[in-house]
Every structure is written in C-alpha cells, then in structure tokens.
Design an enzyme around this catalytic site. Structure first.
Site: not given
Ligand code: NAD
Length: 298
Positions: A65-66, A94, A169, A244
């Site tokens: 998902l976003p 992420t 990450k 992001k």
C-alpha cells in the site's frame, strides 16, 4: 500451495501478486481500483470485492500500500477483524517505523504473526520476482516469512524485530540519495574541469569513489551499465519515491534524536527537484540539474 490474500495491486503489488499466482498459490486479490482488479484476474489471481473478502480464509496476507495511514487503516478495519487467527500477515509497503510497530503490536494482541518486509528494487524487479526484502519480525517467525516471500524475491534478509525492516529500508535509501547526489555533483564538476565522463567513470568506479550509485546506476547517459539515464531518466526509481523515503528518514531522525545532516540536505534537494516538476523522473536525473541543464529532461 497456500491461500494468499493480497491487498494493493499497484505498480509493485501487481507483479508481486502475479508471481505468487505463478508459484501455484491461490491468490485472492483486492485493490480499490477496478482496473487493477481486472489486471490481477488476467494474471491468474482471483479478484474479490473487499479487503475483508481477500483475507477471510487466507493462510498468508500480503499488503503493498502507499503509506502508513493506509496500512494502519487496512489492518485495523479489514485484516485483523476478518483474517483467520494464526494467519501470517506481511506488510511490504514502505512506511514509517512507528506505524509498522503499532500494527505489529495490534496484530500480536489479536493472535497473529506480523512482519514488516519493505523491498528494494522497482517495478521491473517486482515483475521479475527479484526483489530484496528486509524483514522485521521475531526470530522464531522469520523462517515462515522467508518462505512466504520466496516467489517474489531475489534475497530476503532478517533485519531484526518488528519495525527493523522499515528502519533498514529508510537508512539504505538515505545512503542511496546522499551518494547519488555526491556522484552527480562530481560528474558536473568533472565536466567543468574538462574531464571526460567515460574516463571519470572508469577511474571512480575502480577507486575509493566507487559506490552502487556510480558503478551500477551511473547517472551519465551512455556511460557504465545500461540505466534509466539511457532512457531520458524514464522508469527506474522515481524522484517522488526517493523524496518519500528521505522524508521518512528525516521524520525518524527527528523522533529518535539522530543527527542526519546529509540526509536532511538530500531531502531538501530532492524536494526542490520534485517541485521543479521532475518527480516523475528517475532520481538520477538530478545530474542534469547539477549540470545546469534540467530542460534536457523535458
Ligand atoms: P501504487 O500507488 O502504484 O500502488 C498502491 C495501490 O494501493 C494502488 O493500486 C491503490 O489503489 C491501492 N490502495 C490504496 N488504498 C487501498 C485500500 N484501502 N485497499 C486496497 N487497495 C488500496 O504504489 P506502488 O508504486 O505499487 O508502491 C507501493 C509501496 O511500495 C509504497 O509504499 C512504495 O513506497 C513502495 N515501493 C515502491 C517502489 C516503486 O518503484 N514503485 C519501490 C520500492 C518500494
């Protein structure tokens, strides 16, 4: 063969769900987009009408998902109330470390095993089943997570307990953003000094300046291995997604008290490049801005 509920069939989730179906798993797939559902059906998945339907008899639930708000809401309102107790829940999005840990805590309270497992690799790696997963979960849960991710993975690495996958990450991508900016600055300076970019690549990629950003992902078109630079910076890892991840790193730095001045500078530069209208270009396109010619990207 496992029953998998897959939620989020966008640029990344589409290829990932397809690879699970190709591995002979029964994949019940859901996305808010009708087009994504049609594509999933054509790729061997079973489209369903809601996230609750996707998870209700699942042994494994995978979400792509976003952002953190989507993950929190989908788990709290759809997955945890509807998945069979004991199902293995894996979020590959992420998101911020705090959201990952909050969802892991709620999942554990409700009797589920949950792992955060964000990925390195873009849309092509998602389609090819060659993503690298960084997993945050308890030691005794890792083997099951690794096996579930297998059809989508080139590599799976256990980063540590809940939230450690997301931490790895954002730290990795902060390195990537900072090194790419350094490499682009060096190419731009070298050009002003009359240095041939091909020669500079030959030297730096075999010297102490070597890094993934220059050796594997050289931003100068026609130099080094084939990269998005050779396709006018189309495809690859979008500037908007790099921004992001750098924002997530800066938020985490502020909350944890870590000093990350280079990460902050990288975030500011990518934010400016994004505002200039290049959010849809590969993040290595900053080279052309540093050369003083962003217009070649238009
Ligand atoms: P995307 O926007 O293409 O896909 C997200 C999908 O989630 C969309 O199809 C959207 O309709 C769906 N969605 C949103 N809310 C939903 C809900 N409540 N229920 C069901 N579906 C819902 O994004 P993407 O590029 O596939 O990226 C997904 C994640 O992977 C992001 O967290 C991103 O940061 C990360 N990521 C992306 C890349 C990349 O190259 N695109 C690389 C690495 C990691």
């Amino acid at each position: 063969m496992s029953r998998i509920g897959f939620i989020g069939l966008g640029h990344m989730g589409s290829g990932m769900a397809t690879n699970q179906a190709k591995a002979q798993h029964v994949v019940k797939a859901f996305d808010l987009s009708a087009e994504a559902l049609q594509r999933a059906e054509a790729n061997g998945c079973h489209p369903v009408a809601s996230a609750a339907d996707a998870v209700k008899d699942a042994e494994i639930v995978i979400t792509m998902l976003p952002a953190g708000s989507h993950v929190r809401s989908v788990y709290e309102t759809e997955v945890l109330p509807n998945a069979p107790r004991g199902a293995l829940l894996i979020d590959c999005s992420t998101i911020d470390v705090d959201s990952a840990r909050a969802v892991a805590g709620k999942a554990a309270e409700a009797g589920f095993t949950f792992a955060d497992a964000p990925v390195s690799g873009g849309i092509m790696a998602a389609e090819a089943g060659t993503l690298t997963f960084m997993v945050g979960c308890a030691d005794d849960q890792y083997e099951a997570v690794r096996a579930a991710l297998g059809p989508m993975a080139k590599a799976v690495v256990h980063a540590g307990a809940a939230g450690a996958g997301q931490a790895a990450k954002i730290c990795n991508n902060m390195v990537l953003g900072v090194t790419m900016l350094g490499v682009c600055e060096a190419f731009a300076l070298g050009e002003r000094l009359g240095l041939d970019p091909e020669r500079f690549f030959e030297i730096a990629s075999r010297s102490s300046g070597s890094s993934w950003s220059i050796n594997t992902y050289c931003p100068w078109p026609g130099v080094g291995p084939k990269t998005p630079a050779d396709n006018n910076y189309e495809g690859g890892f979008l500037t908007a997604l790099m921004l992001k991840d750098l924002k997530l790193a800066q938020e985490a730095a502020a909350r944890s008290g870590a000093a990350t001045p280079m990460g902050a500078q990288a975030e500011a530069l990518y934010a400016l490049f994004d505002r200039m209208g290049y959010g849809g270009k590969d993040f290595s396109a900053v080279l052309q801005w540093m050369r003083g010619q962003p217009q070649v990207l238009n």
